[in-house]
Design an enzyme around this catalytic site. Sequence first.
Site, short mmCIF file in Angstrom:
data_model
loop_
_atom_site.label_atom_id
_atom_site.label_comp_id
_atom_site.label_asym_id
_atom_site.label_seq_id
_atom_site.Cartn_x
_atom_site.Cartn_y
_atom_site.Cartn_z
N GLY A 59 172.59 -29.75 37.31
CA GLY A 59 171.68 -28.91 36.53
C GLY A 59 170.60 -28.21 37.34
CD GLN A 60 170.83 -30.29 41.16
OE1 GLN A 60 171.85 -29.87 40.65
NE2 GLN A 60 170.71 -31.54 41.57
NE ARG A 61 164.98 -21.86 37.88
CZ ARG A 61 163.92 -22.66 37.77
NH1 ARG A 61 163.39 -23.23 38.82
NH2 ARG A 61 163.37 -22.87 36.60
#
Length: 184
Positions: free
Chosen positions: A71-73
């Site tokens: 879910g990291q940018r």
Amino acid sequence: MGLIDVLKSFKSPSGREIRILLLGLDNAGKTTILKQLSSEDVQHVTPTKGFNVKTVAAMGDIRLNVWDIGGQRSIRPYWSNYYENIDTLIFVIDSNDKKRFDEMNIELGELLDEEKLRKVPVLIFANKQDLVTAASSEEITRKLNLDLLRDRTWHIQACSALKNEGINDGITWVASNLKPASKK
């Protein structure tokens, strides 16, 4: 009722693979949920760099495959590579991270607007409910305007991935809202 019991009660054509896409912002608890579903130790979970895929249960010819995408940018633009042939979308929210509710709302909104996901049921896990300051499912529903969703099947489920609470309830909802397998 455990995950195996849920799957036993689900009537599925022989050889059916049920694909679940597990998304959410970084540190929401996606991998911890996946580890709970596969009965793995949750004490040493590290951030997902890329993706994890696990068959978390198999009943006869039924395979439940869960795709846990980081879910990291920097990883979110790649989420769209996993939309094909998904039976259910699970979006995990860190209920305690109220400063990021706007960011969660934007990401969830973009997912809900995706053509490939339009008819896919959505389960929202309101995770980290074991924390005293966590927002309730009702508060999250209001903040993310979920009550305005009229064109899709969705459900919000309070849970604590760390304590394995509410996860089976969410999976029960998933099983009861799966579309019949399409004929090939």
